[in-house]
Design a protein around this motif. Structure first.
Motif, PDB file in Angstrom:
ATOM      1  N   ALA A  26      -9.448  -4.196  -4.280  1.00  0.00           N
ATOM      2  CA  ALA A  26      -8.056  -3.836  -4.029  1.00  0.00           C
ATOM      3  C   ALA A  26      -7.172  -4.936  -4.592  1.00  0.00           C
ATOM      4  O   ALA A  26      -7.647  -6.017  -4.943  1.00  0.00           O
ATOM      5  N   PRO A  49      -6.973   0.690  -4.643  1.00  0.00           N
ATOM      6  CA  PRO A  49      -5.758   0.550  -3.821  1.00  0.00           C
ATOM      7  C   PRO A  49      -4.959  -0.702  -4.165  1.00  0.00           C
ATOM      8  O   PRO A  49      -5.525  -1.763  -4.455  1.00  0.00           O
ATOM      9  N   ILE A  51      -1.173  -2.761  -3.005  1.00  0.00           N
ATOM     10  CA  ILE A  51      -0.041  -2.865  -2.090  1.00  0.00           C
ATOM     11  C   ILE A  51       1.012  -3.793  -2.676  1.00  0.00           C
ATOM     12  O   ILE A  51       0.712  -4.925  -3.056  1.00  0.00           O
ATOM     13  N   THR A  70       4.729  -2.402   1.602  1.00  0.00           N
ATOM     14  CA  THR A  70       4.904  -2.827   2.990  1.00  0.00           C
ATOM     15  C   THR A  70       6.300  -3.369   3.278  1.00  0.00           C
ATOM     16  O   THR A  70       6.580  -3.788   4.402  1.00  0.00           O
ATOM     17  N   VAL A 240      -2.420  -5.739   6.467  1.00  0.00           N
ATOM     18  CA  VAL A 240      -2.666  -4.303   6.320  1.00  0.00           C
ATOM     19  C   VAL A 240      -3.966  -4.068   5.545  1.00  0.00           C
ATOM     20  O   VAL A 240      -4.802  -3.234   5.934  1.00  0.00           O
ATOM     21  N   MET A 241      -4.154  -4.805   4.459  1.00  0.00           N
ATOM     22  CA  MET A 241      -5.369  -4.642   3.658  1.00  0.00           C
ATOM     23  C   MET A 241      -6.602  -5.057   4.445  1.00  0.00           C
ATOM     24  O   MET A 241      -7.643  -4.372   4.391  1.00  0.00           O
ATOM     25  N   ALA A 244      -7.571  -2.391   6.919  1.00  0.00           N
ATOM     26  CA  ALA A 244      -8.167  -1.239   6.242  1.00  0.00           C
ATOM     27  C   ALA A 244      -9.597  -1.533   5.799  1.00  0.00           C
ATOM     28  O   ALA A 244     -10.488  -0.673   5.891  1.00  0.00           O
ATOM     29  N   ARG A 257      -8.458   3.619   0.430  1.00  0.00           N
ATOM     30  CA  ARG A 257      -7.123   4.194   0.263  1.00  0.00           C
ATOM     31  C   ARG A 257      -6.713   4.988   1.488  1.00  0.00           C
ATOM     32  O   ARG A 257      -5.579   4.878   1.986  1.00  0.00           O
ATOM     33  N   ILE A 260      -5.824   2.700   4.406  1.00  0.00           N
ATOM     34  CA  ILE A 260      -4.488   2.117   4.256  1.00  0.00           C
ATOM     35  C   ILE A 260      -3.429   3.154   4.612  1.00  0.00           C
ATOM     36  O   ILE A 260      -2.458   2.859   5.333  1.00  0.00           O
ATOM     37  N   THR A 263      -2.632   3.492   8.249  1.00  0.00           N
ATOM     38  CA  THR A 263      -2.272   2.242   8.920  1.00  0.00           C
ATOM     39  C   THR A 263      -1.275   2.464  10.056  1.00  0.00           C
ATOM     40  O   THR A 263      -0.301   3.200   9.914  1.00  0.00           O
TER      41      THR A 263
END
Length: 311
Positions: A26, A49, A51, A70, A240-241, A244, A257, A260, A263
């Motif tokens: 990611a 993924p 972000i 985010t 967040v990552m 996940a 994905r 996430i 979330t």
């Protein structure tokens, strides 16, 4: 970790290297909109993924369903600025000073979209380049307009000189900025003229949220200087990552994905969840410079006003 030097020309080949040679699971962007947009397409094409921690351009998440953000889109934060000035502060005649890049234009777009709804009359709009540090003609125009408030986009290194020159001209109208100001460096550059400047941002220094307070303390202990929106937003994206990855593991990009996308987590910048486009849903924090530090001013919690696009 690679440095894209805030340049799309640097970001694109680095994204190719990360996704095709380095074998990353990611990616997280801690860069501006141009670089983030360039990399987002490449991560999407490779179904990895990605972000965006704080880049604001609306097209970032439109790269595809593997891309998330985010922090706020510029338009969302601009709408919050209109509510802050016209509703919470009750000021109606507003001069706009807009940084001529993705960041400034998206903020201005959101502000103008909702200005009339909150009874705001825009007395005029002036634009400037990210390289500018002398603002004489702009300041003169603002002074002649005699507004109730000034809505000025920029980063700390442009906003600091701008605010100093506004005050040196004898203009006392409140200056309302955005997350680009959100740094102790702005206060150092603007000096005493920083006092009373208000911004919309993601980080509330006076939050009672234990996660936010732990982050603020931990950052300052490690770095030796006060934290800011950039650090808090990057911290949020990493959290967040990490959450996940705990749920989905690192072997299946599609599963990661999905994790996430689902979330629902408390982070240093508030409670984080995403809509169908991968845009964050959260409150906008309002901070004010008081006694040489950023302090709590208000919270804008309006799910309709702050709703990002779904597609």
């Amino acid at each position: 970790v690679y440095d894209d030097q805030a340049s799309p020309k640097e970001a694109a080949p680095l994204a190719v290297k990360l996704t095709t040679q380095d074998g990353v699971t990611a990616g997280i962007s801690g860069s501006y909109s141009g670089s983030t947009r360039a990399a987002a397409t490449i991560f999407q094409e490779n179904a990895i993924p990605y972000i965006s921690a704080y880049a604001v351009h609306p097209d970032i998440t439109r790269a595809g369903d593997y891309v998330f953000r985010t922090s706020f889109m510029g338009e969302v934060q601009g709408r919050a600025g209109a509510k802050l000035i016209g509703d919470l502060m009750g000021l109606k005649r507003v001069a706009m000073i807009t940084l001529n890049n993705d960041f400034g234009k998206s903020l201005a777009s959101g502000f103008k979209e909702k200005a009339a709804e909150f009874g705001i009359e825009i007395t005029g709009e002036s634009e400037y380049s990210i390289k500018d540090r002398e603002f004489g003609p702009i300041v003169a125009k603002v002074k002649s307009d005699n507004p109730d408030a000034i809505y000025a986009s920029g980063y700390f290194f442009t906003a600091g000189p701008l605010v100093r020159q506004i005050r040196a001209a004898g203009i006392s109208a409140p200056v309302i900025g955005q997350e680009g100001y959100d740094s102790q460096k702005f206060i150092e550059i603007a000096g005493p003229d920083a006092e009373g400047v208000i911004i919309t941002t993601s980080l509330d220094r006076d939050s009672t949220n234990p996660i936010t307070q732990a982050f603020i303390r931990g950052f300052e202990e490690k770095a030796g200087y006060p934290t800011d929106m950039v650090a808090a937003s990057a911290h949020t994206a990493v959290l967040v990552m990490a959450e996940a990855l705990k749920k989905a593991g690192a072997s299946d990009g599609a599963a990661l994905r999905s994790a996430i996308a689902e979330t629902s987590v408390d982070a240093s910048t508030g409670h984080i969840s995403f809509n169908a486009l991968g845009e964050v849903k959260k409150d906008v924090q309002v901070q004010v410079v008081k006694d040489g530090a950023w302090r709590h001013y208000a919270v804008i919690s309006d799910p309709v006003l702050l709703a990002p696009p779904e597609e």
